[in-house]
Design a protein around this motif. Structure first.
Motif, short mmCIF file in Angstrom:
data_model
loop_
_atom_site.label_atom_id
_atom_site.label_comp_id
_atom_site.label_asym_id
_atom_site.label_seq_id
_atom_site.Cartn_x
_atom_site.Cartn_y
_atom_site.Cartn_z
N ARG A 15 0.87 -1.12 -0.12
CA ARG A 15 -0.04 -0.15 0.07
C ARG A 15 0.82 1.34 -0.06
O ARG A 15 2.02 1.36 0.57
CB ARG A 15 -0.91 -0.12 1.17
N ARG A 16 0.43 2.22 -0.64
CA ARG A 16 1.22 3.55 -0.86
C ARG A 16 0.48 4.75 -0.03
O ARG A 16 -0.58 4.91 -0.01
CB ARG A 16 1.50 3.85 -2.22
N TRP A 17 1.11 5.63 0.67
CA TRP A 17 0.87 6.72 0.95
C TRP A 17 0.74 7.65 -0.32
O TRP A 17 1.45 7.71 -0.99
CB TRP A 17 1.94 7.34 1.90
N PRO A 18 -0.39 8.67 0.14
CA PRO A 18 -0.73 9.63 -0.85
C PRO A 18 0.57 10.44 -1.11
O PRO A 18 1.38 11.01 0.12
CB PRO A 18 -1.61 10.53 -0.21
N ASN A 22 5.71 4.96 -1.30
CA ASN A 22 6.24 3.95 -0.10
C ASN A 22 7.61 4.59 0.24
O ASN A 22 8.32 3.97 0.93
CB ASN A 22 6.64 2.42 -0.76
#
Length: 453
Positions: A15-18, A22
């Motif tokens: 999952r990636r942060w806005p 990563n």
């Protein structure tokens, strides 16, 4: 035949942060991050460094495809302001026709025939260090190896002209490496060049010292050459090099290639030797086999260049140390039109990454991957290492030009010092800092014990 990668849509990734992607996990520990991507998501893993889409490939044959296609369907990745400040537009950074010209000019200086001529200097410097050591003394291994490889690099690269300049060059290089590692793992990687942070100011100061010291040495070489006393060292060969049109390297190019060769001949070998001593200290069987080989092959004399080929186990110790602590721990390139990995098209603009650290520590290719086992490289080893699974200096057309120099230096230095001393570093593990190379994050103290009968 290369393994085929899964079709698009079947891929999984973290999952990636806005905006950040990563970056937080990468910045905390990039080595562990790449291992976790490999173990949790497979051999083709999408991830993001900030807003940029990337893919990590972890199969040796896919890494080989990537390395072989740089300068055709892949382009070298821009690695940030700090990287460019240190290496300028040297052969490691240049692309296209500029890269081909520079590689043709630099490569002859580090061919096997030329490396042979530097072997005596490597052995002489190592022998002098061993003569200064004493039974029972305490040393800091990384500092000792850095000082030794620096003397070798200065003498082979600059001849005698840099005598007395080793300390400022070493301090500036260490500072530059710290700032490069910090920027690469932080938000400043995405800041425009005009933004000045404290780290970037420290980087500029370190590079200014390197520029000043190298300019002084270049001037002395030029004066000697004008007086008819050309120098038979790496810098002398760079000064004499001419491209296909008869053109020499410019002053800026001489600076950039000097820095590149200095890093290749000093930084990579000093860290490789540091890790080799630490690993040998915890492996008495491997150390005993090293002692036996040195006595059998050398019989108490100093090694020569020709002994490099005869010191099979010593080379395997170095090779296994490079497996566990590869100098080039991360490689990346940007896909262009027609880029393909494992039979799968890669969208243009995608960053494709591979990590020698992660591939070298994959149990599929190296059983019990965390263990130091030089016997993996025996000719009759029960689990032969797959092709392309070991690439500590990169590969393909952009493989490190100084790899031969570094390998010969590490073997000869290890042989000279191990003939006379055991370095007992103790059982405590040494954490790793992934900067330009894999550096120990703390001192590596050792007690010197006499070797041999």
């Amino acid at each position: 035949m290369t393994a085929t990668l899964p079709p698009r849509g079947a891929e999984r990734g973290p999952r990636r942060w806005p905006l950040l992607g990563n970056l937080p996990a990468f910045a905390r520990d990039p080595l562990a991050f790449f291992e976790s991507l490999r173990d949790e998501y497979g051999d083709w893993v999408p991830w993001a460094l900030g807003p940029k889409r990337n893919v990590l490939v972890s199969r040796p044959e896919h890494a080989a495809e990537l390395l072989g296609a740089v300068e055709t369907t892949f382009a070298p990745q821009e690695l940030g302001w700090a990287f460019r400040q240190l290496l300028g537009n040297g052969v490691v950074v240049a692309t296209g026709e500029d890269w081909r010209r520079k590689r043709a000019l630099v490569q002859p200086a580090v061919r096997p025939r030329q490396v042979r001529s530097y072997a005596a200097t490597m052995v002489e410097c190592a022998d002098a260090l061993a003569g200064a050591w004493a039974e029972g003394a305490r040393i800091e291994v990384h500092r000792e190896m850095a000082g030794l490889t620096q003397r070798i690099a200065v003498r082979t690269l600059f001849g005698g002209d840099a005598a007395g300049r080793e300390a400022p060059i070493s301090a500036a290089m260490a500072a530059a490496q710290r700032e490069l590692g910090a920027e690469f793992r932080g938000l400043t990687l995405f800041l425009p060049a005009w933004v000045q942070t404290p780290g970037r100011r420290r980087m500029r100061a370190a590079v200014a010292v390197l520029d000043r010291e190298i300019e002084h040495v270049i001037r002395e070489h030029e004066e000697a050459s004008a007086g008819g006393a050309g120098r038979d060292d790496l810098l002398g060969r760079l000064l004499a090099a001419r491209d296909e049109h008869g053109g020499p390297l410019s002053r800026t190019e001489l600076r950039d290639e000097s820095i590149t060769l200095y890093i290749g001949g000093h930084e990579t070998t000093s860290t490789t030797l540091t890790w080799a001593w630490q690993l040998l200290s915890g492996a008495p069987g491997a150390r005993a086999r090293l002692d036996e080989e040195l006595e059998r092959v050398l019989g108490g004399r100093l090694p020569t260049y020709d002994d490099h080929a005869r010191l099979t186990w010593t080379r395997q110790v170095v090779k296994e140390s490079l497996r566990l602590y590869p100098p080039v721990w991360l490689i990346s390139a940007v896909a262009g039109e027609g880029a393909v990995i494992g039979g799968r098209p890669v969208p243009p603009g995608t960053g494709v990454w591979t990590s020698p650290w992660s591939v070298h520590r994959d149990a599929r290719w190296f059983p019990d991957p965390e263990a130091f086992r030089p016997e993996r490289w025996d000719a009759d080893a029960p689990h032969p290492v797959p092709e392309h699974a070991w690439f500590p200096f990169g590969g393909g057309p952009r493989a490190c030009l100084g790899a031969r120099f570094a390998l010969v230096e590490a073997v000869l230095v290890l042989a000279v010092l191990a003939q006379r001393f055991h370095l007992d570093t103790g059982p405590a593990p040494v954490p790793v800092f992934p900067g330009l190379t894999l550096q120990p994050t703390c001192p590596v103290p050792a007690t010197l014990r006499r070797a041999g009968p």
